[in-house]
Design a protein around this motif. Structure first.
Motif, PDB file in Angstrom:
ATOM      1  N   MET A  61       0.815  -1.219   0.000  1.00  0.00           N
ATOM      2  CA  MET A  61       0.000   0.000   0.000  1.00  0.00           C
ATOM      3  C   MET A  61       0.848   1.269   0.000  1.00  0.00           C
ATOM      4  O   MET A  61       0.380   2.319  -0.440  1.00  0.00           O
ATOM      5  N   THR A  63       3.558   1.551  -1.881  1.00  0.00           N
ATOM      6  CA  THR A  63       3.802   1.695  -3.322  1.00  0.00           C
ATOM      7  C   THR A  63       2.544   2.190  -4.026  1.00  0.00           C
ATOM      8  O   THR A  63       2.600   3.070  -4.885  1.00  0.00           O
ATOM      9  N   MET A  64       1.392   1.641  -3.634  1.00  0.00           N
ATOM     10  CA  MET A  64       0.134   2.072  -4.239  1.00  0.00           C
ATOM     11  C   MET A  64      -0.128   3.546  -3.937  1.00  0.00           C
ATOM     12  O   MET A  64      -0.572   4.301  -4.805  1.00  0.00           O
ATOM     13  N   THR A  67       2.152   5.739  -6.045  1.00  0.00           N
ATOM     14  CA  THR A  67       1.696   5.711  -7.433  1.00  0.00           C
ATOM     15  C   THR A  67       0.415   6.528  -7.577  1.00  0.00           C
ATOM     16  O   THR A  67       0.243   7.285  -8.541  1.00  0.00           O
ATOM     17  N   TYR A  83      -9.431   3.300  -9.230  1.00  0.00           N
ATOM     18  CA  TYR A  83      -7.989   3.054  -9.100  1.00  0.00           C
ATOM     19  C   TYR A  83      -7.818   1.681  -8.477  1.00  0.00           C
ATOM     20  O   TYR A  83      -8.323   1.438  -7.383  1.00  0.00           O
ATOM     21  N   VAL A  85      -4.947  -1.815  -8.295  1.00  0.00           N
ATOM     22  CA  VAL A  85      -3.605  -2.299  -8.628  1.00  0.00           C
ATOM     23  C   VAL A  85      -3.431  -3.749  -8.218  1.00  0.00           C
ATOM     24  O   VAL A  85      -4.212  -4.305  -7.439  1.00  0.00           O
ATOM     25  N   PHE A  87      -0.019  -6.010  -6.866  1.00  0.00           N
ATOM     26  CA  PHE A  87       1.388  -5.954  -6.459  1.00  0.00           C
ATOM     27  C   PHE A  87       2.098  -7.136  -7.093  1.00  0.00           C
ATOM     28  O   PHE A  87       1.734  -8.287  -6.864  1.00  0.00           O
ATOM     29  N   LEU A 130       4.287  -2.961  -9.484  1.00  0.00           N
ATOM     30  CA  LEU A 130       2.866  -2.684  -9.364  1.00  0.00           C
ATOM     31  C   LEU A 130       2.312  -2.484 -10.759  1.00  0.00           C
ATOM     32  O   LEU A 130       2.928  -1.807 -11.584  1.00  0.00           O
ATOM     33  N   GLY A 132      -1.651  -1.764 -12.766  1.00  0.00           N
ATOM     34  CA  GLY A 132      -3.046  -1.484 -12.468  1.00  0.00           C
ATOM     35  C   GLY A 132      -3.707  -0.589 -13.486  1.00  0.00           C
ATOM     36  O   GLY A 132      -3.255  -0.466 -14.631  1.00  0.00           O
TER      37      GLY A 132
END
Length: 140
Positions: A61, A63-64, A67, A83, A85, A87, A130, A132
């Protein structure tokens, strides 16, 4: 300034460096902010000696979130409508991350212009960490 549908086309890309040399401190700060103190992210001895990983690693999360910030910096605040994604690889201390959003489609729903994008974040070795999608409202 918000994005304009009239200035976008399928295939357009937006890229940004999310972090250079991710520090363990940043990972621990995220643990504190999120309340996620899983020892895989914060306890080097547990992670290496019990779980068998080479080091602690970042929360997915985190990284999310980084991003997502790239996306909102690009499309504008409060414009994301979707949104999501997946991983795909771990993010380690010392990693440098770059994110790219690629315009997949320009659509309209209920009179609102939308841009659909594919999103990918990669590390310094080109490994996708990641992947998405996102959708955002854009000006006409």
């Amino acid at each position: 300034m918000a994005l304009s549908a009239s200035k976008l086309k399928v295939g357009d890309e937006h890229t940004a460096r999310l972090v250079e040399d991710l520090k363990r401190t940043q990972i621990v700060q995220y643990a504190g902010a999120s309340g996620d103190y899983n020892p895989l992210h914060t306890d080097e001895i547990f992670t290496t000696q019990v779980a068998g990983y080479p080091s602690v690693f970042a929360h997915g999360m985190l990284t999310m979130g980084m991003t997502g910030k790239m996306l909102t910096d690009w499309v504008g605040d409060a414009r994301l409508t979707k949104y999501g994604v997946r991983f795909t690889s771990q993010v380690w201390p010392g990693d440098t991350l770059e994110a790219k959003a690629t315009v997949k489609a320009l659509t309209e729903r209920d009179g609102v212009k939308l841009v659909e994008v594919d999103v990918a974040t990669t590390n310094q070795d080109g490994v996708v960490v990641l992947s998405g999608y996102a959708e955002a409202r854009v000006d006409p």
